[in-house]
Design an enzyme around this catalytic site. Structure first.
Site, PDB file in Angstrom:
ATOM      1  N   LYS A  84     -34.376  -1.432  23.321  1.00 38.04           N
ATOM      2  CA  LYS A  84     -34.091  -2.756  22.757  1.00 38.04           C
ATOM      3  C   LYS A  84     -34.991  -3.851  23.327  1.00 38.04           C
ATOM      4  O   LYS A  84     -35.263  -4.842  22.665  1.00 38.04           O
ATOM      5  CB  LYS A  84     -32.629  -3.118  22.990  1.00 38.04           C
ATOM      6  N   GLU A 106     -26.683 -11.913  18.128  1.00 37.15           N
ATOM      7  CA  GLU A 106     -25.338 -11.371  17.970  1.00 37.15           C
ATOM      8  C   GLU A 106     -25.276 -10.089  18.798  1.00 37.15           C
ATOM      9  O   GLU A 106     -26.284  -9.438  19.022  1.00 37.15           O
ATOM     10  CB  GLU A 106     -25.052 -11.053  16.505  1.00 37.15           C
ATOM     11  N   SER A 374     -33.411   7.196  23.671  1.00 35.55           N
ATOM     12  CA  SER A 374     -33.454   5.741  23.461  1.00 35.55           C
ATOM     13  C   SER A 374     -32.955   4.922  24.645  1.00 35.55           C
ATOM     14  O   SER A 374     -33.371   3.785  24.836  1.00 35.55           O
ATOM     15  CB  SER A 374     -32.651   5.375  22.210  1.00 35.55           C
TER      16      SER A 374
HETATM   17  C1  LIG Z   1     -28.438  -0.087  20.518  1.00 33.25           C
HETATM   18  C2  LIG Z   1     -28.816   1.295  20.869  1.00 33.25           C
HETATM   19  C3  LIG Z   1     -29.038   2.281  19.881  1.00 33.25           C
HETATM   20  C4  LIG Z   1     -28.808   2.041  18.413  1.00 33.25           C
HETATM   21  O1  LIG Z   1     -29.651   1.087  17.825  1.00 33.25           O
HETATM   22  P1  LIG Z   1     -30.837   1.498  16.861  1.00 33.25           P
HETATM   23  O2  LIG Z   1     -31.251   0.199  16.261  1.00 33.25           O
HETATM   24  O3  LIG Z   1     -30.302   2.467  15.850  1.00 33.25           O
HETATM   25  O4  LIG Z   1     -31.899   2.121  17.686  1.00 33.25           O
HETATM   26  C5  LIG Z   1     -29.463   3.538  20.265  1.00 33.25           C
HETATM   27  N1  LIG Z   1     -29.628   3.845  21.577  1.00 33.25           N
HETATM   28  C6  LIG Z   1     -29.409   2.939  22.555  1.00 33.25           C
HETATM   29  C7  LIG Z   1     -29.610   3.346  23.968  1.00 33.25           C
HETATM   30  C8  LIG Z   1     -28.993   1.636  22.246  1.00 33.25           C
HETATM   31  O5  LIG Z   1     -28.771   0.754  23.229  1.00 33.25           O
END
Ligand SMILES: *Cc1c(COP(=O)(O)O)cnc(C)c1O
Length: 392
Positions: A84, A106, A374
């Site tokens: 993010k 948000e 992620s």
């Molecule tokens: C917020 C988040 C997501 C989901 O958001 P996407 O926009 O689909 O990437 C996925 N993994 C983590 C670690 C997050 O913090």
């Protein structure tokens, strides 16, 4: 067509929001190819966020399945613990260039609120994060984090006091404060130009995977796998390979606790249908009359009833494939990666890991699978303990 991905996307907003969107669109057109803007963004990605992220050969996970070789793209090692920050930095730099002094955002689980508050602190901007009262109660740690970073958390009481209400309130605020305020959206969702600019700020993930792959094994991977909430880490992973059909792109949604209505977030892989949510036409979980169905997942980052419009296009065009794993399968993925590789993944990312159980048997030893990790799982440890019936 401008702002469209096939028939998806667009700007389904009240008229009062249009001037703000048009100003943003003009600014992004001006800066997206500006070498100084891009150099600035690149500098902060490298020096502040920690890019390029590692491309890790998960040998024990590979041995566990005994099929294709598995690599992990380590977005979990970035500053603030997830992908993010890429987007938050990009949009904060854009806001600064536009002469804005204030950022609003948000947040549901608080992860995007923390990334926005971080970028605002770095660039010396005011930051207000809109958050439902229900979410404020559930996410006390992230609320405190945002305050430490200097942000104000604005409680939203309307509706169910969750993310969708916070989003509506943020949009309302933006429309009347556009002169000094920039609205920082956290995923590839919302009205044009957000899905495009957020994708552009996340596409470094796939670009690095391409370079990492060439350098490490001399060709492109056979599969890239990523979890899908709004879809930003998945779009970041897929986009550089959109014209490479040999690289199979798999998005993993939250299957939740069952296939019953309201028990999952299977927007693309389940019962979602095209409709309008948060200013864009895209697949949405909705009733027959178009009311939004609240999504559910064990993972707060995936329980979104919509998805980015470019994913809807990729699904219909067969560019990418969308699947789901359940809460329980994701928990098993969480434990598997922790035990085998010493990496505690975010519950969101655990969905991508868990899908390996289904994917790997159909792969061969000469193939390569890349999973986008992620985020890191520190934020989820308490919740996982509860799900395992362990008292901490
Ligand atoms: C917020 C988040 C997501 C989901 O958001 P996407 O926009 O689909 O990437 C996925 N993994 C983590 C670690 C997050 O913090």
């Amino acid at each position: 067509m401008k702002g469209r991905f096939g028939s998806y996307g667009g700007q389904y907003v009240p008229e009062i929001v249009m001037p703000a969107l048009m100003e943003l669109e003009a600014a992004y057109e001006q800066f997206r190819d500006d070498p100084k803007f891009l150099a600035d963004f690149d500098f902060y990605l490298k020096q502040y966020a920690g890019r390029p992220t590692m491309f890790y050969a998960a040998d024990k996970l590979t041995a566990h399945y005994g099929r294709a070789k598995i690599y992990l793209k380590r977005e979990d090692l970035l500053h603030t613990g997830a992908h993010k920050i890429n987007n938050a930095l990009g949009q904060a730099i854009l806001a600064k260039r536009m002469g804005k002094s204030k950022i609003i955002a948000e947040t549901g689980a608080g992860q995007h609120g923390v990334a926005s508050a971080t970028a605002a602190a770095l660039f010396d901007m005011d930051c207000t994060v809109f958050m439902g009262v229900e979410d404020i109660e559930r996410q006390k740690l992230n609320v405190f984090r945002m305050k430490l970073l200097g942000a104000e958390v604005h409680p939203v009481k309307s509706g169910t006091g969750t993310l969708k209400d916070a989003t509506s309130e943020a949009i309302r605020y933006w429309a009347t404060h556009v002169t000094d305020t920039y609205y920082l959206i956290g995923s590839v969702v919302g009205p044009h130009p957000y899905p495009t600019l957020v994708r552009d700020f996340q596409k470094c993930i796939g670009q690095e995977i391409r370079a990492d792959s060439i350098k490490t094994f001399g060709r492109l991977p056979d599969y890239v796998v990523a979890c899908v909430g709004g879809g930003s880490n998945a779009m970041g992973t897929f986009y550089d390979f959109k014209d490479e059909p040999a690289v199979k792109k798999i998005g993993v949604e939250a299957g939740g606790r069952s296939d019953a209505v309201g028990d999952n977030a299977k927007t693309l892989s389940g019962t979602g249908r095209p409709g309008v949510l948060h200013g864009a036409y895209s697949y949405v979980l909705q009733t027959d009359v178009g009311q939004i169905i609240e999504a559910y997942s064990i993972s707060a980052g995936l329980d979104y009833p919509g998805v980015g419009p470019e994913h809807s296009f990729m699904k219909d065009a067969g560019v990418a494939q969308y699947v789901a794993v359940t809460d329980q399968e994701a928990l098993d993925g969480f434990k598997l990666l922790s035990r085998l590789e010493g990496i505690i993944p975010a519950m969101e990312s655990s969905h991508a890991i868990a899908y390996l159980d289904k994917l790997m048997p159909s792969t061969t030893a000469d193939e390569v699978v890349v999973v986008c990790l992620s985020g890191r799982g520190d934020k989820d440890v308490q919740m996982v303990a509860r799900a395992m019936g362990v008292e901490i």
